[in-house]
Design an enzyme around this catalytic site. Structure first.
Site, PDB file in Angstrom:
ATOM      1  N   ASN A   1     -36.501 -26.384   5.823  1.00 25.07           N
ATOM      2  CA  ASN A   1     -36.882 -25.007   5.282  1.00 25.07           C
ATOM      3  C   ASN A   1     -37.645 -24.994   4.037  1.00 25.07           C
ATOM      4  O   ASN A   1     -37.276 -25.315   2.967  1.00 25.07           O
ATOM      5  CB  ASN A   1     -35.816 -24.118   5.091  1.00 25.07           C
ATOM      6  CG  ASN A   1     -35.909 -22.843   4.308  1.00 25.07           C
ATOM      7  OD1 ASN A   1     -37.203 -22.460   4.227  1.00 25.07           O
ATOM      8  ND2 ASN A   1     -34.848 -21.967   3.794  1.00 25.07           N
TER       9      ASN A   1
ATOM     10  N   LYS B   1     -39.288 -22.882   2.560  1.00 28.55           N
ATOM     11  CA  LYS B   1     -39.259 -21.766   1.596  1.00 28.55           C
ATOM     12  C   LYS B   1     -40.751 -21.424   1.134  1.00 28.55           C
ATOM     13  O   LYS B   1     -41.647 -21.645   1.920  1.00 28.55           O
ATOM     14  CB  LYS B   1     -38.583 -22.030   0.362  1.00 28.55           C
ATOM     15  CG  LYS B   1     -37.116 -22.601   0.794  1.00 28.55           C
ATOM     16  CD  LYS B   1     -36.068 -22.168  -0.209  1.00 28.55           C
ATOM     17  CE  LYS B   1     -34.848 -22.754   0.369  1.00 28.55           C
ATOM     18  NZ  LYS B   1     -33.891 -22.573  -0.601  1.00 28.55           N
TER      19      LYS B   1
ATOM     20  N   HIS C   1     -31.259 -15.343   5.597  1.00 25.95           N
ATOM     21  CA  HIS C   1     -31.053 -16.243   4.587  1.00 25.95           C
ATOM     22  C   HIS C   1     -30.466 -15.670   3.250  1.00 25.95           C
ATOM     23  O   HIS C   1     -31.045 -14.364   2.769  1.00 25.95           O
ATOM     24  CB  HIS C   1     -32.479 -16.962   4.133  1.00 25.95           C
ATOM     25  CG  HIS C   1     -32.308 -18.442   3.410  1.00 25.95           C
ATOM     26  ND1 HIS C   1     -32.103 -18.354   1.976  1.00 25.95           N
ATOM     27  CD2 HIS C   1     -32.081 -19.547   3.423  1.00 25.95           C
ATOM     28  CE1 HIS C   1     -32.127 -19.235   1.277  1.00 25.95           C
ATOM     29  NE2 HIS C   1     -32.033 -20.175   2.343  1.00 25.95           N
TER      30      HIS C   1
ATOM     31  N   GLU D   1     -31.334 -15.785   0.200  1.00 19.44           N
ATOM     32  CA  GLU D   1     -32.544 -15.463  -0.848  1.00 19.44           C
ATOM     33  C   GLU D   1     -33.532 -14.023  -0.158  1.00 19.44           C
ATOM     34  O   GLU D   1     -33.743 -13.309  -0.992  1.00 19.44           O
ATOM     35  CB  GLU D   1     -33.593 -16.629  -0.773  1.00 19.44           C
ATOM     36  CG  GLU D   1     -33.101 -17.919  -1.608  1.00 19.44           C
ATOM     37  CD  GLU D   1     -33.716 -19.010  -1.237  1.00 19.44           C
ATOM     38  OE1 GLU D   1     -34.591 -19.222  -0.757  1.00 19.44           O
ATOM     39  OE2 GLU D   1     -32.984 -19.988  -1.659  1.00 19.44           O
TER      40      GLU D   1
ATOM     41  N   GLU E   1     -24.215 -21.566   4.681  1.00 16.78           N
ATOM     42  CA  GLU E   1     -24.931 -21.695   3.434  1.00 16.78           C
ATOM     43  C   GLU E   1     -24.365 -21.365   2.323  1.00 16.78           C
ATOM     44  O   GLU E   1     -24.376 -19.997   2.119  1.00 16.78           O
ATOM     45  CB  GLU E   1     -26.439 -21.282   3.582  1.00 16.78           C
ATOM     46  CG  GLU E   1     -27.219 -22.368   4.584  1.00 16.78           C
ATOM     47  CD  GLU E   1     -28.489 -22.546   4.144  1.00 16.78           C
ATOM     48  OE1 GLU E   1     -29.209 -23.522   4.163  1.00 16.78           O
ATOM     49  OE2 GLU E   1     -29.385 -21.265   3.512  1.00 16.78           O
TER      50      GLU E   1
ATOM     51  N   GLY F   1     -30.021 -25.072  -3.548  1.00 12.82           N
ATOM     52  CA  GLY F   1     -30.519 -25.635  -4.792  1.00 12.82           C
ATOM     53  C   GLY F   1     -30.060 -26.106  -6.074  1.00 12.82           C
ATOM     54  O   GLY F   1     -30.748 -26.164  -6.995  1.00 12.82           O
TER      55      GLY F   1
ATOM     56  N   SER G   1     -28.399 -27.717  -0.855  1.00 12.61           N
ATOM     57  CA  SER G   1     -28.289 -29.093  -1.368  1.00 12.61           C
ATOM     58  C   SER G   1     -28.077 -30.360  -0.551  1.00 12.61           C
ATOM     59  O   SER G   1     -27.687 -31.559  -1.074  1.00 12.61           O
ATOM     60  CB  SER G   1     -27.362 -29.253  -2.583  1.00 12.61           C
ATOM     61  OG  SER G   1     -27.684 -28.189  -3.606  1.00 12.61           O
TER      62      SER G   1
ATOM     63  N   GLY H   1     -35.040 -28.021  -0.447  1.00  7.99           N
ATOM     64  CA  GLY H   1     -35.677 -28.881  -1.416  1.00  7.99           C
ATOM     65  C   GLY H   1     -36.240 -30.265  -0.620  1.00  7.99           C
ATOM     66  O   GLY H   1     -37.122 -30.896  -0.696  1.00  7.99           O
TER      67      GLY H   1
HETATM   68  P1  PGA Z   1     -31.691 -26.461  -0.865  1.00  3.31           P
HETATM   69  O1  PGA Z   1     -31.844 -25.030   0.183  1.00  3.31           O
HETATM   70  O2  PGA Z   1     -31.425 -27.492   0.366  1.00  3.31           O
HETATM   71  O3  PGA Z   1     -32.674 -26.516  -1.485  1.00  3.31           O
HETATM   72  O4  PGA Z   1     -30.319 -26.447  -1.309  1.00  3.31           O
HETATM   73  C1  PGA Z   1     -31.249 -24.963   1.425  1.00  3.31           C
HETATM   74  C2  PGA Z   1     -31.753 -23.698   2.008  1.00  3.31           C
HETATM   75  O5  PGA Z   1     -31.731 -22.460   1.275  1.00  3.31           O
HETATM   76  O6  PGA Z   1     -31.814 -23.521   3.106  1.00  3.31           O
END
Ligand code: PGA
Length: 252
Positions: free
Chosen positions: A9, A11, A96, A98, A168, A174, A213, A234
């Site tokens: 992802n 983002k 998601h 976010e 998640e 993150g 993460s 990330g």
């Molecule tokens: P992250 O994001 O690996 O940066 O924690 C995962 C996600 O939001 O899908």
């Protein structure tokens, strides 16, 4: 266990040139790995075409990060399932945290999006997860149950391979923090019970991913939770890290 699925992802990151370079590096490095894992890259909408050009014909598929529930019409700024398919996508991330947090996506919208994807033949990667506060209050089970039941309400899912669910935890995204494998296992058992209860086949064939993460350093540890893949944020922006995650997921 099913073949694992690793989703990158990206983002809201990378301009077209950078996206092409990253996709190319991932393609080149993955070519050396045995194809024991399904791999999906989900770049921003504006990079779908350049990434598709790089991964086309390779063992990597294209995904998007969001979709509208409607097929066409007065929905300024939105992209429909048919448009994503037309752009080469087979997958899309739905719900998601976010999107729920910053763009007001509700459980009802998530449900309509999942339904629209299933009707169009686009595979939704449905995200569920609790916040830190909810976890501290002992409400993880209640939150996951409510998000999942409402996202799948009234949908008929005849082929369990057409749905992916990603656990998640919002607090893990993150942050560098992750749940323990047994905590992921607990939520996955809960998810399986729910999907079995609402009649999605035996519940055993829907792939359950973990996200939050995930990195090349903790993937082995997280895989011990018997997850069927990962949604990687990330670390998916670093070709070497992403390829290591894919590599580690194939050997089990
Ligand atoms: P992250 O994001 O690996 O940066 O924690 C995962 C996600 O939001 O899908």
């Amino acid at each position: 266990m099913s073949k694992r699925l690793i989703v990158g992802n990206w983002k809201m990151n990378l301009l077209r040139k950078e996206a092409r370079l990253l996709a190319k590096r991932i393609v080149d490095e993955l070519a050396a790995l045995p194809a024991q894992v399904d791999v999906v890259l989900a770049p921003p909408f504006t990079n779908l075409d350049v990434v598709y050009e790089e991964i086309r014909g390779r063992a990597i598929e294209l995904g998007a990060q969001n979709v509208c529930w409607a097929e066409s019409g007065e929905f300024t700024g939105e992209i429909s399932p048919g448009m994503l398919l037309d752009a080469g996508c087979k997958w899309v991330i739905v719900g998601h945290s976010e999107r729920r947090k910053y763009f007001g996506e509700t459980d009802a919208m998530v449900r309509d999006k999942v339904g629209a994807c299933l009707s169009a033949g686009l595979t939704p990667i449905l995200c569920v997860g609790e916040t830190w506060k909810e976890r501290q209050e002992g409400r993880t089970e209640e939150v996951i149950t409510s998000q999942l039941r409402s996202a799948l309400r009234g949908l008929s899912i005849t082929n369990p391979r057409t749905l992916v669910i990603a656990y998640e935890p919002v607090w893990a995204i993150g942050s560098g923090k992750t749940p323990k494998p047994e905590e992921i296992g607990f939520v996955n058992d809960l998810i399986r019970d729910i999907i079995r209860d609402i009649g999605v086949n035996s519940g055993g064939e829907v792939r359950l991913l973990y996200g939050g993460s995930v990195s090349e350093y903790n993937i082995e540890y997280l895989l011990s939770a018997e997850i069927e893949g990962a949604l990687v944020g990330g670390a998916s922006l670093r070709a070497e890290a992403f390829v290591k995650i894919v590599g580690a997921s194939g050997v089990h």
